[in-house]
Design an enzyme around this catalytic site. Structure first.
Site, PDB file in Angstrom:
ATOM      1  CB  SER A 136      -0.842  -0.273   1.116  1.00  0.00           C
ATOM      2  OG  SER A 136      -1.609   1.171   1.470  1.00  0.00           O
ATOM      3  CE  LYS A 162      -4.700  -0.110   0.482  1.00  0.00           C
ATOM      4  NZ  LYS A 162      -5.319  -0.895   1.554  1.00  0.00           N
ATOM      5  CE  LYS A 164      -3.987   3.741   2.375  1.00  0.00           C
ATOM      6  NZ  LYS A 164      -5.144   3.397   3.091  1.00  0.00           N
ATOM      7  CG  ASP A 189      -7.631   2.350   0.659  1.00  0.00           C
ATOM      8  OD1 ASP A 189      -8.784   2.705   0.835  1.00  0.00           O
ATOM      9  OD2 ASP A 189      -7.086   1.736   1.811  1.00  0.00           O
ATOM     10  CD  GLU A 215      -9.081  -0.929   0.841  1.00  0.00           C
ATOM     11  OE1 GLU A 215      -8.030  -1.325   0.170  1.00  0.00           O
ATOM     12  OE2 GLU A 215      -8.582  -0.954   1.864  1.00  0.00           O
ATOM     13  CG  ASP A 240     -10.360  -1.132   5.162  1.00  0.00           C
ATOM     14  OD1 ASP A 240     -10.772  -1.449   6.025  1.00  0.00           O
ATOM     15  OD2 ASP A 240      -9.434  -0.467   4.873  1.00  0.00           O
ATOM     16  CE  LYS A 264      -7.163  -2.064   7.065  1.00  0.00           C
ATOM     17  NZ  LYS A 264      -7.476  -0.725   6.738  1.00  0.00           N
ATOM     18  N   GLY A 292      -3.942  -4.215   6.152  1.00  0.00           N
ATOM     19  CA  GLY A 292      -2.885  -4.008   7.171  1.00  0.00           C
ATOM     20  C   GLY A 292      -3.300  -2.744   8.005  1.00  0.00           C
TER      21      GLY A 292
HETATM   22  O1  OSB Z   1      -7.174   1.873   4.641  1.00  0.00           O
HETATM   23  O2  OSB Z   1      -6.003  -0.059   4.432  1.00  0.00           O
HETATM   24  C1  OSB Z   1      -6.261   1.085   4.788  1.00  0.00           C
HETATM   25  C2  OSB Z   1      -3.012   1.953   6.819  1.00  0.00           C
HETATM   26  C3  OSB Z   1      -3.673   2.630   8.018  1.00  0.00           C
HETATM   27  C4  OSB Z   1      -5.108   2.677   8.076  1.00  0.00           C
HETATM   28  C5  OSB Z   1      -5.799   2.169   7.032  1.00  0.00           C
HETATM   29  C6  OSB Z   1      -5.396   1.676   5.940  1.00  0.00           C
HETATM   30  C7  OSB Z   1      -3.759   1.362   5.767  1.00  0.00           C
HETATM   31  C8  OSB Z   1      -3.195   0.989   4.843  1.00  0.00           C
HETATM   32  C9  OSB Z   1      -1.651   0.399   4.890  1.00  0.00           C
HETATM   33  O3  OSB Z   1      -3.401   0.958   3.466  1.00  0.00           O
HETATM   34  C10 OSB Z   1      -1.625  -0.978   4.834  1.00  0.00           C
HETATM   35  C11 OSB Z   1      -0.259  -1.613   5.549  1.00  0.00           C
HETATM   36  O4  OSB Z   1       0.543  -1.366   4.811  1.00  0.00           O
HETATM   37  O5  OSB Z   1      -0.351  -2.150   6.710  1.00  0.00           O
HETATM   38 MG    MG Z   2      -8.363   0.702   3.328  1.00  0.00          MG
END
Ligand code: OSB
Ligand code: MG
Length: 367
Positions: A136, A162, A164, A189, A215, A240, A264, A292
């Site tokens: 991510s 992925k 953001k 995401d 996402e 999510d 998660k 994650g």
């Molecule tokens: O939305 O998946 C998410 C990290 C913190 C809060 C929300 C998210 C995330 C990530 C990182 O996308 C995932 C990771 O590398 O642990």
């Molecule tokens: Mg997410």
């Protein structure tokens, strides 16, 4: 055999610097406030991680609410039982606070597995020997920095990228990324940063970029507007934030709100709920992947064990320890064993020794 009847809970907090700031639509993190729980029974110890962050920006929980719930409500449950299934049942009276509950339940499973001398994935009934690993990538200041990060990630072996995104930091970015990397497996995401009233047309244009999924575009508790979008867009919708436990997963399925689930462990309240979601997904053929929360090694190892469950077919957000940390807090950091894949340890429990940093805040409670 238990060498002594000592029973104790420890709540451990420390700040850990991220290699690079992680920027999302809701925050820019430079440090992670790690929150661990250790449950000691005789000569055994179980480790869990509470994945709430310092601030309640991803969900309403933060480390302080989690600490309060654990101290005032969950430790009293632990005084009655250290059996994960019984803990889950008794703790379900407490509304919400899934990350707090999950952290405790994780520690109980690790404890149980160590007492049984088995790796966690075997106790969970995991079947997958290799966990496909994705990454991510946060919002970057410049497109060049983003393209370089993607390039490095692909070279390391990550099987899915992925990105953001947030309104205004989307179409132009995607266009550049697709031009540079026409063939990579790519998803986005939004962390609930789009409005169903303002951004419907914009989101439909995402279909041009052959994404694996989008996402959580809308509100963090929404099923209704995601269902409307799913009806009008070709790109698959992944939820999510909205799916906080099995009932929401079922409701979202009945409402056609999603195609794919980012599971998660923290968000849904722990391993038992993850297993229930896996079982439901199996009957409905819903693809799952493990998300994650920028975990330390403890949470990362737990997630690997759970990602061995049968329906976790898509690449996860479980990346190597080195993705975020110069030095992780487990003896052997999480690393791909072959390009693109992680595997669970065969040692008892999470399967690694935890090595805490020198500067920690620790609170101890006898059970
Ligand atoms: O939305 O998946 C998410 C990290 C913190 C809060 C929300 C998210 C995330 C990530 C990182 O996308 C995932 C990771 O590398 O642990
Ligand atoms: Mg997410």
């Amino acid at each position: 055999m238990l060498l002594s009847s000592k029973k104790r809970v420890e709540l451990i907090k420390f700040k850990k610097k991220l290699k690079k700031p992680f920027k999302t639509s809701f925050d820019e993190l430079k440090f992670r406030e790690i929150f661990l729980i250790r449950i000691i029974e005789g000569s055994f110890e179980g480790w869990g991680e509470i994945v709430a962050e310092k601030d309640p920006l991803y969900s309403y929980e933060n480390n302080k609410t989690a600490e309060t719930i654990i101290k005032d409500y969950l430790i009293p449950v632990l005084k009655k039982t250290l059996i994960p299934e019984e803990f889950k049942k008794k703790a379900s009276k407490i509304k919400g606070h899934m990350m707090a509950k999950a952290g405790v339940e994780l520690a109980l499973w690790d404890l149980k597995a160590k007492k049984m001398d088995k790796p966690l994935y075997k106790i969970y009934g995991g079947v997958r020997k290799k966990i496909p690993s994705g990454i991510s990538i946060g919002i970057k200041e410049s497109i060049d920095e983003l393209l370089e990060t993607i390039d490095n990630s692909i070279k390391k072996g990550y099987l899915r990228i992925k990105l953001k995104i947030s309104p205004g930091k989307d179409l132009t970015v995607l266009k550049e990324v697709r031009e540079a990397f026409p063939d990579i497996t790519l998803s986005v995401d939004a962390n609930s940063s789009y409005s169903p009233h303002k951004h419907f047309k914009l989101l439909k244009r995402f279909d041009e970029f052959s994404l694996l999924m989008i996402e959580q575009p809308f509100y963090e508790d929404d099923l209704f507007y995601h269902s409307k979008l799913k009806n009008e867009i070709k790109t698959k919708i992944c939820l999510d934030e909205s799916l906080t436990f099995l009932r929401k997963v079922i409701e979202g399925y009945e409402m056609s709100s999603y195609d794919i689930i980012n599971v998660k462990t923290g968000r849904v309240g722990g391993p038992i709920e993850v297993i229930k979601i896996n079982n439901f997904a199996k009957t409905k053929r819903i693809p799952l992947w493990m998300g994650g929360m920028l975990e330390s090694g403890v949470g990362r190892l737990h997630n690997i064990h759970l990602a061995t469950l049968s329906e976790f077919t898509l690449p996860s957000d479980i990346s190597e320890s080195s993705r975020y940390w110069d030095k992780d807090i487990i003896k052997e950091p999480v690393k791909m064993f072959e390009p693109g894949y992680l595997k669970p340890s065969n040692q008892p429990g999470i399967g690694e020794e935890v090595i805490l940093p020198d500067k920690i805040n620790i609170q101890k409670f006898n059970l």
